[in-house]
Design an enzyme around this catalytic site. Sequence first.
Site, PDB file in Angstrom:
ATOM      1  N   ASP A 134       0.903  -1.001   0.112  1.00  0.00           N
ATOM      2  CA  ASP A 134       0.066   0.265  -0.174  1.00  0.00           C
ATOM      3  C   ASP A 134       1.513   0.919  -0.058  1.00  0.00           C
ATOM      4  O   ASP A 134       1.648   1.720   0.840  1.00  0.00           O
ATOM      5  CB  ASP A 134      -0.616  -0.292   1.153  1.00  0.00           C
ATOM      6  N   TYR A 170      -7.539  16.482  -6.960  1.00  0.00           N
ATOM      7  CA  TYR A 170      -6.679  15.468  -7.994  1.00  0.00           C
ATOM      8  C   TYR A 170      -6.064  15.634  -8.848  1.00  0.00           C
ATOM      9  O   TYR A 170      -4.813  15.577  -8.899  1.00  0.00           O
ATOM     10  CB  TYR A 170      -7.502  14.221  -8.625  1.00  0.00           C
TER      11      TYR A 170
END
Length: 246
Positions: free
Chosen positions: A64, A161
Amino acid sequence: MDRWTGRVAVVTGASSGIGAAVVKALANAGMIVIGLARRVERVEELRQQLSEQAAQRLHAIRCDVTREEDIVAAFDRIEQQYGGVDVLINNAGIARSGINLFTPGNADPLRQVLDTNVMGVVLCSREAFQSMKRRSVDGHIVQVNSVVGHTVPAFASFNIYPASKFAVTALTESMRHELRIEGTRIKVTSISPGLVRTEAVPSELKTGQTPILEPEDIADAVLYVLGTPPRVQVHELTIRPVGEMM
């Protein structure tokens, strides 16, 4: 790509979409490929889409990229089992829809985007660089960026984003300067696609009406930049589908 035959490539976010396409392309090109992903079983399933020889060159490690301890452990394992990293493809990235910058209680999803898209890139690049430097390898770091890392479309809310991808654009240049100051010949490249057909793209955009790239188009771009002669460094490669309006 001949000089990379038998060398080690690490691909983050390797379980689907662009990452999966890059993993297959690099394994087919003769590289030993380590796919990092949370859904490690999906990386292992990609072997079924490869020839027997290419499948033997593909390996998967659970990681991760929002967890520094996962990253350090993964790169330590790569060093011990495969000798180190020669190429890093920073592909892992996420977006969060359904919120904007002013939505109450939005801190956690926005932080997830920054931790994945920005800190994940920094920490994976750090570990890859240390591996390359220890072994005096003229390696290559490739960032899978985005066209919204250069301009922000006005027709929708992309919340944080684009900011995360603008950061990748800046990080790529900062890394280039630091690599030069360190006296290395390690390359760093940003590849900025337009809309790509992946799981993250809403289904209504996957119809025949919207110009869209395939993940394999980006994998081909990765092969191109890696295949340039040692004297050539591609700084930025922008790829858009024909007819895209962004």
